[in-house]
Design a protein around this motif. Structure first.
Motif, PDB file in Angstrom:
ATOM      1  N   TYR A 256      -1.895   0.460  -0.654  1.00  0.00           N
ATOM      2  CA  TYR A 256      -0.745   0.930   0.124  1.00  0.00           C
ATOM      3  C   TYR A 256      -0.914   2.401   0.500  1.00  0.00           C
ATOM      4  O   TYR A 256      -0.779   2.795   1.656  1.00  0.00           O
ATOM      5  CB  TYR A 256       0.542   0.730  -0.684  1.00  0.00           C
TER       6      TYR A 256
ATOM      7  N   ASP B  66       4.959   8.546   2.838  1.00  0.00           N
ATOM      8  CA  ASP B  66       5.391   8.056   1.525  1.00  0.00           C
ATOM      9  C   ASP B  66       6.571   8.859   0.969  1.00  0.00           C
ATOM     10  O   ASP B  66       7.446   8.306   0.306  1.00  0.00           O
ATOM     11  CB  ASP B  66       4.199   8.126   0.545  1.00  0.00           C
ATOM     12  N   MET B  67       6.590  10.160   1.223  1.00  0.00           N
ATOM     13  CA  MET B  67       7.594  11.016   0.582  1.00  0.00           C
ATOM     14  C   MET B  67       8.418  11.843   1.561  1.00  0.00           C
ATOM     15  O   MET B  67       9.616  12.026   1.376  1.00  0.00           O
ATOM     16  CB  MET B  67       6.903  11.997  -0.379  1.00  0.00           C
TER      17      MET B  67
ATOM     18  N   LYS C  55       0.731  14.906  -4.756  1.00  0.00           N
ATOM     19  CA  LYS C  55       0.324  14.202  -5.979  1.00  0.00           C
ATOM     20  C   LYS C  55      -0.687  15.075  -6.707  1.00  0.00           C
ATOM     21  O   LYS C  55      -1.334  15.922  -6.100  1.00  0.00           O
ATOM     22  CB  LYS C  55      -0.330  12.871  -5.625  1.00  0.00           C
TER      23      LYS C  55
ATOM     24  N   HIS D 276      12.265  10.675   1.400  1.00  0.00           N
ATOM     25  CA  HIS D 276      12.952  11.400   0.317  1.00  0.00           C
ATOM     26  C   HIS D 276      13.246  12.860   0.675  1.00  0.00           C
ATOM     27  O   HIS D 276      14.361  13.342   0.492  1.00  0.00           O
ATOM     28  CB  HIS D 276      12.120  11.362  -0.963  1.00  0.00           C
TER      29      HIS D 276
ATOM     30  N   LYS E 204      19.804   9.496  -7.198  1.00  0.00           N
ATOM     31  CA  LYS E 204      19.620  10.414  -8.333  1.00  0.00           C
ATOM     32  C   LYS E 204      20.890  11.223  -8.551  1.00  0.00           C
ATOM     33  O   LYS E 204      21.531  11.668  -7.600  1.00  0.00           O
ATOM     34  CB  LYS E 204      18.422  11.333  -8.086  1.00  0.00           C
TER      35      LYS E 204
ATOM     36  N   GLN F 151      14.550  16.898 -11.159  1.00  0.00           N
ATOM     37  CA  GLN F 151      13.600  16.424 -12.168  1.00  0.00           C
ATOM     38  C   GLN F 151      12.792  17.586 -12.670  1.00  0.00           C
ATOM     39  O   GLN F 151      12.535  18.500 -11.887  1.00  0.00           O
ATOM     40  CB  GLN F 151      12.648  15.385 -11.535  1.00  0.00           C
TER      41      GLN F 151
ATOM     42  N   GLU G 244       4.370  15.910  -8.038  1.00  0.00           N
ATOM     43  CA  GLU G 244       4.083  14.926  -9.086  1.00  0.00           C
ATOM     44  C   GLU G 244       2.732  15.217  -9.720  1.00  0.00           C
ATOM     45  O   GLU G 244       1.786  15.564  -9.017  1.00  0.00           O
ATOM     46  CB  GLU G 244       3.997  13.521  -8.486  1.00  0.00           C
TER      47      GLU G 244
ATOM     48  N   LYS H 283      11.546   0.427   0.736  1.00  0.00           N
ATOM     49  CA  LYS H 283      10.515   1.101   1.493  1.00  0.00           C
ATOM     50  C   LYS H 283       9.145   0.454   1.300  1.00  0.00           C
ATOM     51  O   LYS H 283       8.967  -0.223   0.301  1.00  0.00           O
ATOM     52  CB  LYS H 283      10.482   2.583   1.131  1.00  0.00           C
TER      53      LYS H 283
ATOM     54  N   ARG I  83      -2.224   2.069  -6.643  1.00  0.00           N
ATOM     55  CA  ARG I  83      -1.535   1.756  -5.390  1.00  0.00           C
ATOM     56  C   ARG I  83      -2.367   2.141  -4.164  1.00  0.00           C
ATOM     57  O   ARG I  83      -1.832   2.368  -3.083  1.00  0.00           O
ATOM     58  CB  ARG I  83      -0.207   2.507  -5.337  1.00  0.00           C
TER      59      ARG I  83
ATOM     60  N   HIS J 153      15.574   5.741  -2.972  1.00  0.00           N
ATOM     61  CA  HIS J 153      16.064   5.882  -4.357  1.00  0.00           C
ATOM     62  C   HIS J 153      16.409   7.329  -4.697  1.00  0.00           C
ATOM     63  O   HIS J 153      17.141   7.586  -5.636  1.00  0.00           O
ATOM     64  CB  HIS J 153      15.091   5.252  -5.363  1.00  0.00           C
ATOM     65  N   TYR J 154      15.919   8.299  -3.898  1.00  0.00           N
ATOM     66  CA  TYR J 154      16.303   9.692  -4.158  1.00  0.00           C
ATOM     67  C   TYR J 154      17.805   9.893  -3.996  1.00  0.00           C
ATOM     68  O   TYR J 154      18.396  10.737  -4.666  1.00  0.00           O
ATOM     69  CB  TYR J 154      15.487  10.666  -3.297  1.00  0.00           C
TER      70      TYR J 154
HETATM   71  C1  BG6 Z   1       8.129   6.582  -4.229  1.00  0.00           C
HETATM   72  C2  BG6 Z   1       6.738   6.858  -3.740  1.00  0.00           C
HETATM   73  O1  BG6 Z   1       8.998   6.341  -3.161  1.00  0.00           O
HETATM   74  O2  BG6 Z   1       8.594   7.717  -4.953  1.00  0.00           O
HETATM   75  C3  BG6 Z   1       5.802   7.197  -4.879  1.00  0.00           C
HETATM   76  O3  BG6 Z   1       6.244   5.704  -3.049  1.00  0.00           O
HETATM   77  C4  BG6 Z   1       6.379   8.311  -5.718  1.00  0.00           C
HETATM   78  O4  BG6 Z   1       4.512   7.547  -4.382  1.00  0.00           O
HETATM   79  C5  BG6 Z   1       7.819   8.022  -6.099  1.00  0.00           C
HETATM   80  O5  BG6 Z   1       5.582   8.444  -6.872  1.00  0.00           O
HETATM   81  C6  BG6 Z   1       8.451   9.235  -6.768  1.00  0.00           C
HETATM   82  O6  BG6 Z   1       9.706   8.884  -7.248  1.00  0.00           O
HETATM   83  P1  BG6 Z   1      10.301   9.578  -8.551  1.00  0.00           P
HETATM   84  O7  BG6 Z   1      11.687   9.036  -8.663  1.00  0.00           O
HETATM   85  O8  BG6 Z   1       9.406   9.181  -9.668  1.00  0.00           O
HETATM   86  O9  BG6 Z   1      10.254  11.051  -8.281  1.00  0.00           O
END
Ligand code: BG6
Length: 486
Positions: free
Chosen positions: A223, A232-233, A337, A237, A179, A375, A213, A145, A220, A175-176
């Protein structure tokens, strides 16, 4: 399934993702003896440094990110012996010669090109790989991404990468999906008889999905300020989590069975109009505040932040899915965030009991809910009503808890470890297909367009809180609360 020998080529090989996640993930799999002895990791970067200097950078930058297993000198030496550094300019076709000579030519070998680069380079890298005759039938490409910033750019990526790689060779990472708990959600829904009959509008009142988060934007900004929380999220995700919760049972775990089911969810999301959008979406931006007792600056005072930035660092929304299974069930999605806590969880709330046979009103019964925690700790919690011990018949909320760490002692795998192994094995189930990516962008695009034309500011919220009060009001309108506020 054992891996066949491979050359893994990391474009962006000296970048942040490679150093923080990809190399540590490969190290962990090496120590776990998953990697064939001669498998190699070819790190590609622009910097004209030699092999020795690059390995020193890996040592100082990547090694500290390896949490477990503990790094031993012997294992580290074995791992770094796999690494080859190649310097080239991604956009210059003639500079690929060192890569051509670094790659082994055995056609049985798996070749993976992992593009951990800005997306505007995807197309040129693919073309240059093809022009240098580096794309074999056993080659795969991994796209990291952001996969576009709107529908048009996502389509362009799909079309351009698709000219060089077949869809079955393209691995779009979210990447979610790597998990543990996300896969456990599949196990829960389709490995048990209990939930599926209840998994519908007749029994479920609402679903909440939160990824919060404590972290800010950090370094960053370049970006993030052009992206924002929605891109972004949420577009990736949160929508992927929503798909896993809401999809119809696929016929198997085969890639297209699962991806067809997810696509159907994305295509069934109710489209926002300017009016419904204003009513159902809240965007916020953090201001100075305290996180874990420490003072943190406002988003606009972070290094490199544009003074008048209108980028959202928080978004909450009420989404709906127009299908027989889900019509009328609100899906509340939220991410931000600099929130009060770092947590990612899905809460499925069931309806009230229809009638109380006890000497307490139905309103005193907390509806059942299932909390799926991704998480910080991974687990499942079922909230039930149970009798208070002792005389009389008084019911109170109680919990059934499944803590994955406690219940399963087997070692954990980071999302990137699992996903990299899947790429190397040729297992596509946990990767987005091109049409899924486009359907997700198609759904969020009216929101992006609306915000672009709207010159109002995101609502400010103090860092270290749960976001703007409007987010509580959004769900409060339906007589509900976000879980941590309940
Ligand atoms: C990323 C985002 O894809 O996922 C980040 O670009 C974010 O902004 C991150 O912090 C969160 O991933 P994780 O696995 O730490 O929850």
């Amino acid at each position: 399934m054992a891996l066949t020998d491979f050359d893994l080529v990391l474009f962006g090989g000296s970048g942040d993702l490679a150093m923080r996640k990809l190399l540590p993930a490969m190290y962990a799999r090496d120590v776990a003896k998953d990697l064939p002895p001669t498998a190699r990791i070819i790190c590609v970067g622009r910097q004209d440094c030699g092999q020795e200097e690059f390995l020193r950078t890996v040592e100082s930058t990547s090694r500290p990110h390896i949490k477990s297993p503990a790094v031993t000198a012997e294992a580290w030496a074995r791992f770094t012996a796999r690494i080859v550094y190649v310097s080239l300019s991604a956009t210059d076709v003639d500079s690929y010669l060192p890569l051509v000579s670094a790659l082994r030519t055995d056609p049985a070998l798996t070749r993976v090109y992992y593009l951990a680069t800005p997306p505007h380079l995807f197309s040129q890298i693919c073309d240059n790989l093809a022009a240098n005759d580096l794309v074999t039938p056993n080659s795969r490409v991994v796209l990291e991404k952001p996969l576009g910033r709107d529908l048009a750019s996502a389509k362009q990526i799909n079309a351009e990468v698709g000219k060089v790689f077949a869809e079955s060779q393209i691995y779009r990472i979210d990447h979610y999906l790597g998990k543990e708990t996300v896969q456990n959600l599949l196990a829960l829904r389709f490995g048990n008889i209990l939930f599926e009959p209840l998994w519908r509008r007749e029994w479920i009142s609402d679903v909440q999905i939160t990824i919060a988060e404590k972290l800010g934007v950090g370094n960053r900004m370049g970006y993030y300020d052009t992206s924002g929380a929605l891109r972004d999220m949420l577009q990736n995700h949160l929508l992927q989590l929503l798909c896993i919760v809401a999809m119809e049972p696929p016929t198997s775990i085969a890639p297209d069975a699962v991806r067809d089911a997810k696509l159907q969810v994305l295509r069934s999301l109710k489209k926002f109009t300017p009016t419904t959008l204003a009513q159902n979406i809240v965007r916020g931006q953090y201001r100075a505040g305290h996180v874990d007792g420490k003072a943190v600056p406002s988003y606009r005072d972070e290094p490199d932040a544009p003074e008048q930035s209108r980028t959202e660092t928080f978004v909450a929304m009420k989404a709906e899915i127009d299908t027989w299974r889900w019509a009328g069930v609100p899906f509340y999605l939220r991410t931000g965030k600099r929130m009060a806590d770092s947590l990612a969880e899905i809460v499925v709330r069931f309806k009230h009991i229809p009638h109380s046979i006890f000497h307490q009103p139905t309103s005193s019964f907390q509806p059942n809910s299932l909390v799926i925690r991704l998480q910080p700790d991974e687990g499942l919690r079922m909230n039930l009503m149970a009798k208070t011990p002792g005389d009389g018949m008084r019911l109170k909320p109680a919990e059934l808890e499944l803590d994955f760490r406690e219940s399963f002692k087997s070692p954990r795998m980071d999302a990137y470890e699992r996903l990299l192994l899947d790429v190397l094995r040729g297992q596509l189930t946990l990767f987005m297909r091109g049409d899924e990516l486009e359907a997700a962008w198609e759904w969020v695009e009216p929101i992006l367009n609306n915000w672009e034309q709207d010159d109002t500011m995101p609502i400010p919220y103090a860092a270290g809180t749960w976001g703007p009060a409007a987010a509580s009001a959004l769900i409060g309108r339906d007589g509900l609360q976000w879980r941590e506020e309940a």
